[in-house]
Design a protein around this motif. Sequence first.
Motif, PDB file in Angstrom:
ATOM      1  N   LEU A  73       1.304   1.597  -2.887  1.00 27.41           N
ATOM      2  CA  LEU A  73       0.691   2.164  -1.692  1.00 27.41           C
ATOM      3  C   LEU A  73      -0.062   3.432  -2.077  1.00 27.41           C
ATOM      4  O   LEU A  73       0.516   4.366  -2.624  1.00 27.41           O
ATOM      5  CB  LEU A  73       1.765   2.474  -0.644  1.00 27.41           C
ATOM      6  CG  LEU A  73       1.289   2.666   0.776  1.00 27.41           C
ATOM      7  CD1 LEU A  73       0.555   1.427   1.289  1.00 27.41           C
ATOM      8  CD2 LEU A  73       2.461   2.975   1.684  1.00 27.41           C
ATOM      9  N   VAL A  74      -1.339   3.447  -1.813  1.00 30.88           N
ATOM     10  CA  VAL A  74      -2.214   4.546  -2.189  1.00 30.88           C
ATOM     11  C   VAL A  74      -1.805   5.840  -1.476  1.00 30.88           C
ATOM     12  O   VAL A  74      -1.323   5.811  -0.335  1.00 30.88           O
ATOM     13  CB  VAL A  74      -3.685   4.168  -1.888  1.00 30.88           C
ATOM     14  CG1 VAL A  74      -3.938   4.064  -0.401  1.00 30.88           C
ATOM     15  CG2 VAL A  74      -4.655   5.135  -2.517  1.00 30.88           C
ATOM     16  N   ALA A  75      -1.983   6.966  -2.149  1.00 35.88           N
ATOM     17  CA  ALA A  75      -1.729   8.273  -1.537  1.00 35.88           C
ATOM     18  C   ALA A  75      -2.630   8.427  -0.311  1.00 35.88           C
ATOM     19  O   ALA A  75      -3.803   8.067  -0.340  1.00 35.88           O
ATOM     20  CB  ALA A  75      -1.999   9.387  -2.538  1.00 35.88           C
ATOM     21  N   ALA A 131      -9.587   6.271  -1.676  1.00 33.03           N
ATOM     22  CA  ALA A 131      -8.912   5.877  -2.917  1.00 33.03           C
ATOM     23  C   ALA A 131      -8.369   4.466  -2.758  1.00 33.03           C
ATOM     24  O   ALA A 131      -8.240   3.955  -1.644  1.00 33.03           O
ATOM     25  CB  ALA A 131      -7.770   6.839  -3.235  1.00 33.03           C
ATOM     26  N   SER A 132      -8.046   3.837  -3.883  1.00 32.53           N
ATOM     27  CA  SER A 132      -7.396   2.528  -3.867  1.00 32.53           C
ATOM     28  C   SER A 132      -6.369   2.482  -4.987  1.00 32.53           C
ATOM     29  O   SER A 132      -6.417   3.280  -5.925  1.00 32.53           O
ATOM     30  CB  SER A 132      -8.423   1.409  -4.034  1.00 32.53           C
ATOM     31  OG  SER A 132      -9.072   1.517  -5.282  1.00 32.53           O
ATOM     32  N   SER A 161      -2.389  -4.609  -3.479  1.00 28.04           N
ATOM     33  CA  SER A 161      -3.330  -3.485  -3.491  1.00 28.04           C
ATOM     34  C   SER A 161      -3.307  -2.800  -2.132  1.00 28.04           C
ATOM     35  O   SER A 161      -2.868  -3.363  -1.134  1.00 28.04           O
ATOM     36  CB  SER A 161      -4.749  -3.959  -3.814  1.00 28.04           C
ATOM     37  OG  SER A 161      -5.224  -4.825  -2.798  1.00 28.04           O
ATOM     38  N   SER A 162      -3.800  -1.579  -2.128  1.00 29.73           N
ATOM     39  CA  SER A 162      -3.949  -0.827  -0.887  1.00 29.73           C
ATOM     40  C   SER A 162      -5.120   0.131  -1.056  1.00 29.73           C
ATOM     41  O   SER A 162      -5.507   0.461  -2.181  1.00 29.73           O
ATOM     42  CB  SER A 162      -2.672  -0.054  -0.548  1.00 29.73           C
ATOM     43  OG  SER A 162      -2.389   0.909  -1.544  1.00 29.73           O
ATOM     44  N   GLY A 163      -5.667   0.554   0.071  1.00 24.86           N
ATOM     45  CA  GLY A 163      -6.788   1.473  -0.011  1.00 24.86           C
ATOM     46  C   GLY A 163      -6.999   2.248   1.269  1.00 24.86           C
ATOM     47  O   GLY A 163      -6.548   1.835   2.346  1.00 24.86           O
TER      48      GLY A 163
END
Length: 140
Positions: free
Chosen positions: A34-36, A28-29, A53-55
Amino acid sequence: MKGLPGLSKSTSSAKKGALLSGPLPQSASLRGGLVAGFPRSVIPVLPGSKLGSSGVSSTAKTLQVSVVATSPKSPNAVLAYYRGVLSKQGFTESSAPAAAPSTAASFRRGADGIVVTVTRSSRTVTNYSLFGTLRAGAGK
């Protein structure tokens, strides 16, 4: 008998055991947060940062992670934070190439690896990115 320079009993013992265990999160992103499933206990986000962003991207035993963020701290302060956090978990640092004016540092712990890249974008803002590959069961 002396050990190798830069290695200590605490560093060696910190490398025992895996940083991650299964099942790994779904890929996921997320923009702006902050992504789960992001492994915050392994790679915390620098306090005071603004996330761009985060992924996470996972397979059966491998988790790739990324963070793009900004911080009001200097590039040296951002790197110092991650040096401290990652060295406590048994990661060792080596230099990493980066295009000017960026600076990068690479961290390894067994089969796990993280690269931190920092760039001063203005007098008050540092852009930074974290990219890593973590393996469930690595570091044993």
